[in-house]
Design a protein around this motif. Structure first.
Motif, PDB file in Angstrom:
ATOM      1  N   GLU A  41       0.808  -1.224   0.000  1.00 56.30           N
ATOM      2  CA  GLU A  41       0.000   0.000   0.000  1.00 56.30           C
ATOM      3  C   GLU A  41       0.838   1.269   0.000  1.00 56.30           C
ATOM      4  O   GLU A  41       0.314   2.372  -0.124  1.00 56.30           O
ATOM      5  CB  GLU A  41      -0.978   0.011   1.181  1.00 56.30           C
ATOM      6  N   THR A  69      -2.244  -3.985   3.593  1.00 52.07           N
ATOM      7  CA  THR A  69      -3.470  -3.396   4.122  1.00 52.07           C
ATOM      8  C   THR A  69      -4.403  -3.003   2.988  1.00 52.07           C
ATOM      9  O   THR A  69      -4.016  -2.262   2.083  1.00 52.07           O
ATOM     10  CB  THR A  69      -3.143  -2.155   4.974  1.00 52.07           C
ATOM     11  N   TRP A  76      -7.326  -0.991   1.247  1.00 50.19           N
ATOM     12  CA  TRP A  76      -7.705   0.417   1.385  1.00 50.19           C
ATOM     13  C   TRP A  76      -9.051   0.609   2.056  1.00 50.19           C
ATOM     14  O   TRP A  76      -9.216   1.471   2.938  1.00 50.19           O
ATOM     15  CB  TRP A  76      -7.705   1.090   0.025  1.00 50.19           C
ATOM     16  N   GLY A 121      -7.226   1.130   6.454  1.00 52.40           N
ATOM     17  CA  GLY A 121      -6.711   1.550   5.152  1.00 52.40           C
ATOM     18  C   GLY A 121      -6.078   2.922   5.167  1.00 52.40           C
ATOM     19  O   GLY A 121      -5.134   3.196   4.431  1.00 52.40           O
ATOM     20  N   ALA A 150      -4.322   3.639  -2.538  1.00 48.63           N
ATOM     21  CA  ALA A 150      -5.550   2.858  -2.378  1.00 48.63           C
ATOM     22  C   ALA A 150      -5.427   1.558  -3.168  1.00 48.63           C
ATOM     23  O   ALA A 150      -5.586   1.539  -4.386  1.00 48.63           O
ATOM     24  CB  ALA A 150      -6.750   3.664  -2.859  1.00 48.63           C
TER      25      ALA A 150
END
Length: 252
Positions: free
Chosen positions: A128, A155, A157, A162, A200
Motif C-alpha cells: 500500500e 493493508t 484500502w 486503510g 488505495a
C-alpha cells in the motif's frame, strides 16, 4: 490450493485480539509494536513454510522487501533463518538506531539481487506504500528460487485501517480529505501521505495479480482474522471492507 493446516491452527481468536490491541501503539511506541509484529510475521512465515515445504526452515534464506529499521532481523535470526532485507528509505533504515548488516538500500520494484536467490521472499505491509505494487510482486517472484515461497501481506484500502494513522473512517471520504484532517488536528502531515507514500490498493487487485502472475497459488487469506473467518476473501465487495489485510502465498 493447500489446506495450510499448521497456519490455520495458529490463526486463533486470541492471536487476532492480541494483534488488534497492539495497533494503536504503532505511533506511540513503534519499538514495542514492530517487535511484536516481527515475531508474528516470523511465526507466520514459519508455519507457511511447514505447510508448503514440509521441512524445517533452519538455514533457509529469507528476503524481507521493505524491511525497515531491523526489528524483523532479530525475530528471523533467532528462529534460525538466514535473513536479508531491502529498504529504500534512509530514515526508515536508521529509525531504530542501527542498520542490520544484511540489509541493502534499494527499491522493491528493482531488487538488487540475481534471479533465484532466496528460499522465501516476503513483504509485510509494504504494497500500500508503493505506486506500482505488482511490479514489486514480479520482482519478488524473480529473486525467489523455483519451489520457494513468495508471501505478500498488505493493508486493504477500504478496510478499517486503510487510512493508517489518519483515522478509522476519514479515508472513506477520500485519501486527500483524511490527510488534510489529520494535518489540521495534529499540526503536521501524517507519516503516510496519500498519493505519495500511501495508495488505495483493493483486495480484488491482489487476488487478480496472484491468479494471473503464473505462480502456483498456495493461499489467500486475511492476516489478522481467525481461521474461521478466512471465507471473507471469497466474497466480492464484502472482502474489501472486512478482510483488512490480505495475505497472498505463492510457490515460485
Amino acid at each position: 490450493m493447500h489446506f495450510l493446516e499448521t497456519t490455520r491452527r495458529r490463526a486463533t481468536l486470541h492471536r487476532s485480539l492480541r494483534l488488534l490491541r497492539s495497533f494503536p501503539q504503532e505511533q506511540a511506541d513503534p519499538a514495542k509494536f514492530y517487535t511484536q509484529l516481527a515475531d508474528d510475521t516470523q511465526q507466520l512465515i514459519a508455519t507457511l513454510w511447514a505447510d508448503s515445504i514440509g521441512t524445517p526452515p533452519a538455514g533457509a534464506s529469507v528476503l524481507d522487501v521493505g524491511g525497515g529499521p531491523g526489528y524483523f532481523e532479530r525475530a528471523f535470526a533467532e528462529a534460525g533463518w538466514q535473513y536479508f532485507a531491502v529498504e529504500p528509505s534512509v530514515s526508515e533504515l536508521s529509525a531504530a538506531g542501527a542498520v542490520c548488516a544484511t540489509t541493502a538500500r534499494g527499491d522493491g520494484r528493482s531488487l538488487p539481487f540475481a534471479d533465484d536467490c532466496f528460499d522465501v521472499t516476503y513483504s509485510s505491509n509494504v504494497v500500500e506504500h508503493v505506486s506500482s505494487p505488482w511490479d514489486m510482486g514480479e520482482e519478488m517472484l524473480r529473486v525467489t528460487r523455483p519451489g520457494g515461497l513468495v508471501v505478500v501481506s498488505y493493508t486493504v484500502w477500504l478496510g478499517p485501517f486503510g487510512g493508517h494513522e489518519t483515522g478509522l473512517w476519514e479515508h472513506y471520504v477520500g485519501g486527500d480529505f483524511a490527510r488534510r484532517r489529520y494535518e489540521k488536528r495534529h499540526g503536521h502531515p501524517p507519516k503516510n501521505e496519500f498519493g505519495s507514500s500511501l495508495f488505495a490498493v483493493s483486495c480484488a487487485e491482489g487476488l487478480r495479480w496472484a491468479r494471473g502472475c503464473g505462480a502456483e497459488v498456495i493461499g489467500l487469506f486475511p492476516r489478522y482474522h481467525p481461521a474461521w473467518a478466512w471465507w471473507l476473501v471469497r466474497v466480492p465487495v464484502l472482502r474489501e471492507f472486512l478482510v483488512s489485510n490480505l495475505v497472498i502465498v505463492l510457490r515460485a
